[in-house]
Scaffold this active site. Structure first.
Site, PDB file in Angstrom:
ATOM      1  N   ARG A 135     -44.322  13.779  39.156  1.00  0.00           N
ATOM      2  CA  ARG A 135     -43.297  14.140  40.144  1.00  0.00           C
ATOM      3  C   ARG A 135     -42.093  14.746  39.437  1.00  0.00           C
ATOM      4  NH1 ARG A 135     -42.599   8.793  38.599  1.00  0.00           N
ATOM      5  NH2 ARG A 135     -40.559   8.515  37.631  1.00  0.00           N
TER       6      ARG A 135
ATOM      7  N   GLY B 265     -44.465   1.880  34.755  1.00  0.00           N
ATOM      8  CA  GLY B 265     -43.051   1.688  35.029  1.00  0.00           C
ATOM      9  C   GLY B 265     -42.590   0.259  34.776  1.00  0.00           C
TER      10      GLY B 265
ATOM     11  N   PHE C 228     -48.322  -3.555  20.341  1.00  0.00           N
ATOM     12  CA  PHE C 228     -46.962  -3.627  20.888  1.00  0.00           C
ATOM     13  C   PHE C 228     -45.978  -3.002  19.911  1.00  0.00           C
ATOM     14  CE2 PHE C 228     -42.915  -6.090  21.497  1.00  0.00           C
ATOM     15  CZ  PHE C 228     -42.561  -5.493  22.694  1.00  0.00           C
TER      16      PHE C 228
ATOM     17  N   GLU D 119     -52.798  -2.666  24.094  1.00  0.00           N
ATOM     18  CA  GLU D 119     -52.219  -1.753  23.110  1.00  0.00           C
ATOM     19  C   GLU D 119     -51.516  -2.544  22.029  1.00  0.00           C
ATOM     20  OE1 GLU D 119     -49.461   0.629  25.356  1.00  0.00           O
ATOM     21  OE2 GLU D 119     -50.980   2.111  25.901  1.00  0.00           O
TER      22      GLU D 119
ATOM     23  N   GLU E 240     -44.545  10.508  29.163  1.00  0.00           N
ATOM     24  CA  GLU E 240     -43.712   9.451  28.572  1.00  0.00           C
ATOM     25  C   GLU E 240     -44.295   9.012  27.248  1.00  0.00           C
ATOM     26  OE1 GLU E 240     -42.221   7.039  32.568  1.00  0.00           O
ATOM     27  OE2 GLU E 240     -43.059   5.942  30.879  1.00  0.00           O
TER      28      GLU E 240
ATOM     29  N   LYS F  42     -53.745   4.126  34.593  1.00  0.00           N
ATOM     30  CA  LYS F  42     -53.211   4.314  33.235  1.00  0.00           C
ATOM     31  C   LYS F  42     -54.327   4.399  32.188  1.00  0.00           C
ATOM     32  CE  LYS F  42     -49.490   4.279  35.406  1.00  0.00           C
ATOM     33  NZ  LYS F  42     -48.933   5.570  35.803  1.00  0.00           N
TER      34      LYS F  42
ATOM     35  N   GLU G 179     -47.604   6.971  29.446  1.00  0.00           N
ATOM     36  CA  GLU G 179     -47.881   7.262  30.859  1.00  0.00           C
ATOM     37  C   GLU G 179     -47.453   8.679  31.182  1.00  0.00           C
ATOM     38  OE1 GLU G 179     -45.712   4.403  33.269  1.00  0.00           O
ATOM     39  OE2 GLU G 179     -46.454   2.748  32.051  1.00  0.00           O
TER      40      GLU G 179
END
Ligand code: MV4
Length: 455
Positions: free
Chosen positions: A297, A170, A208, A206, A281, A121, A293
């Site tokens: 897929r 995730g 929040f 990061e 995302e 990430k 992220e």
């Protein structure tokens, strides 16, 4: 390098509804399909419908759908020239993608290098930032080793902050820190957990974001330098990082802003030489998009983008992997109406415990604008070994209101007996005025559930 080669046979390294979805796309392109399955899935619909089917191991995913050697052996034995990984299982395993290519087969997805870049990430965020994709403000790299430097960084970013594992994603390996006094312990604990879960203790930090929406952008890239964005999806309705309902486009967000972000995603894909389908995302709050992220897929919720763009994403994946250039231009991609997907899980609607077993009744809805993606038929037994997703209802309408209306009729029509499902939950959410208004945040569903069970 980019020469076109038609696949003869495609091995589908997955199960359930997505295996059937990929099989249909192969068939539409005139490609033969190889179904691989565990002992628990021998009677499955995609197994019966395949040109060739092969049992690759016992029920446990680790000994079947997650076994790279078994899959490569099956590909060799059946003369498959390509492997489609679907979602989950080995779909984002860079070593598997490399092993497939090393065996002289095509991995239907990005290169192992791209998967690796996005799987970490920190490197993902760095690459996206460099390409002009807006990111959540934060450490811009791994946390420094010294505690006083971490403290200075967090102060500079501004509390609350979120500490995340570079190997996570995730929703795994992260911790919110509200005040300076809690930072040191959070860093220690998250690093320890990350080491255990991912074999990598590297962390980043990061700002929040407290009430964001989860908005994602679908991209499609060929091997000839064309990268397209296919609009946005709002996936804010989640429970424990599992999406429950998704919709396209994201309600209430100005199309010009989506276009600007979409263009930055496509440009990032060109820069890193990305190929195939992918999803960026973002968290969206107060009119601002912030990348978190990238998924490398095809996603469960891809049908809502197919509905609104008219583009068959799985067919496009296959054609791109065959070396074909994308024959669509960005200016031809328009959003038509609105689409919403409900994920149907075999689970208790109140406790969310999985509910495997024999499906004795399975009456599907239909009608204008309704698509059902499922591998289930009456008489099917939901095995206890895998994800509880047994189908998806996708409603498309000219407007969001029409899509909701069609979805509510479909949910009312559907009858399932033998296993418990989350259909009652979907019916309740669709009746909720806040959902109907559109634009709820990522915490809405869990708040709603907590209030619902209270007296
Ligand atoms: C965040 C966040 C708030 N601020 N990052 C959770 C899943 C993973 N993809 C990233 N996640 C989050 N990252 C910052 N800087 C909140 C979440 C988050 C979340 C994100 C999307 C959908 C549901 C979520 C539920 C809880 C937390």
């Amino acid at each position: 390098m980019n020469g076109q080669r038609r696949f003869g046979r495609v091995l589908i390294a997955n199960r359930g509804e997505i295996a059937l979805r990929i099989q249909r796309a192969c068939r539409a392109l005139g490609l033969e399909t190889v179904a691989v399955h565990s002992e628990a899935d021998a009677e499955s619909r995609h197994v019966r419908a395949a040109d060739i089917a092969l049992c690759i191991g016992p029920p446990a995913a680790s000994r079947s759908y997650l076994d790279p050697d078994a899959l490569l052996l099956a590909a060799r034995a059946t003369g498959a020239s390509a492997i489609h990984p679907g979602y989950g299982f080995l779909s984002e395993n860079a070593d598997f993608a490399d092993a497939v290519e090393a065996a002289g087969l095509t991995f239907i997805g990005p290169t192992g290098a791209s998967i690796r870049l996005m799987g970490d990430k920190i490197t993902a965020k760095r690459a996206m930032r460099a390409a002009g994709v807006p990111c959540v403000p934060g450490s811009d790299g791994p946390l420094p080793p010294a505690l006083d430097e971490i403290h200075a960084l967090a102060k500079q970013v501004g509390y609350p902050v979120i500490v995340k594992a570079s190997g996570g994603g995730g929703g795994r390996g992260m911790r919110v820190v509200w005040t300076e006094g809690d930072l040191a312990e959070a860093v220690t604990l998250t690093a320890k957990e990350a080491q255990q879960a991912f074999g990598n203790p590297t962390l980043y930090l990061e700002r929040f974001m407290q009430k964001p929406r989860h908005v994602e952008i679908q991209v499609l890239c060929d091997t000839h330098g064309t990268a397209l964005w296919l609009g946005a999806r709002d996936c804010s309705l989640q429970r424990r990082h599992q999406k429950v309902i998704e919709e396209a486009p994201a309600p209430g967000i100005p199309p010009a802003l989506i276009a600007e972000i979409g263009e930055s995603c496509a440009e990032a894909c060109r820069r890193i030489g990305y190929r195939g389908a992918g999803t960026f995302e973002f968290l969206y709050e107060d009119g601002i998009f912030a990348f978190i992220e990238m998924n490398t897929r095809v996603q469960v919720e891809h049908p809502i983008t197919e509905a609104t763009t008219g583009i068959d994403i799985v067919c496009a994946q296959l054609r791109i992997a065959q070396g074909e250039p994308l024959d669509i231009r960005q200016e031809d991609i328009l959003t038509h109406g609105h689409a919403i997907e409900c994920r149907i899980n075999a689970e208790d609607p109140l406790s969310f415990m999985p509910s495997p077993g024999l499906v004795s009744r399975w009456d599907l809805p239909g009608g204008a604008g309704i698509r059902i993606d499922t591998h289930v038929t009456a008489g099917y037994t939901v095995p206890p070994y895998y994800d509880s997703l047994i189908g998806k209802i996708i409603a498309h309408g000219a407007t969001r209101e029409q899509a909701i209306a069609r979805l509510r009729v479909a949910l009312a029509e559907m009858r399932v007996e033998g296993v418990s499902t989350n259909l009652p939950l979907h019916r309740d959410i669709l009746a909720d005025p806040h959902f109907q208004a559109g634009g709820v945040d990522i915490h809405y569903l869990e708040r709603w559930l907590a209030e619902r069970v209270a007296p």
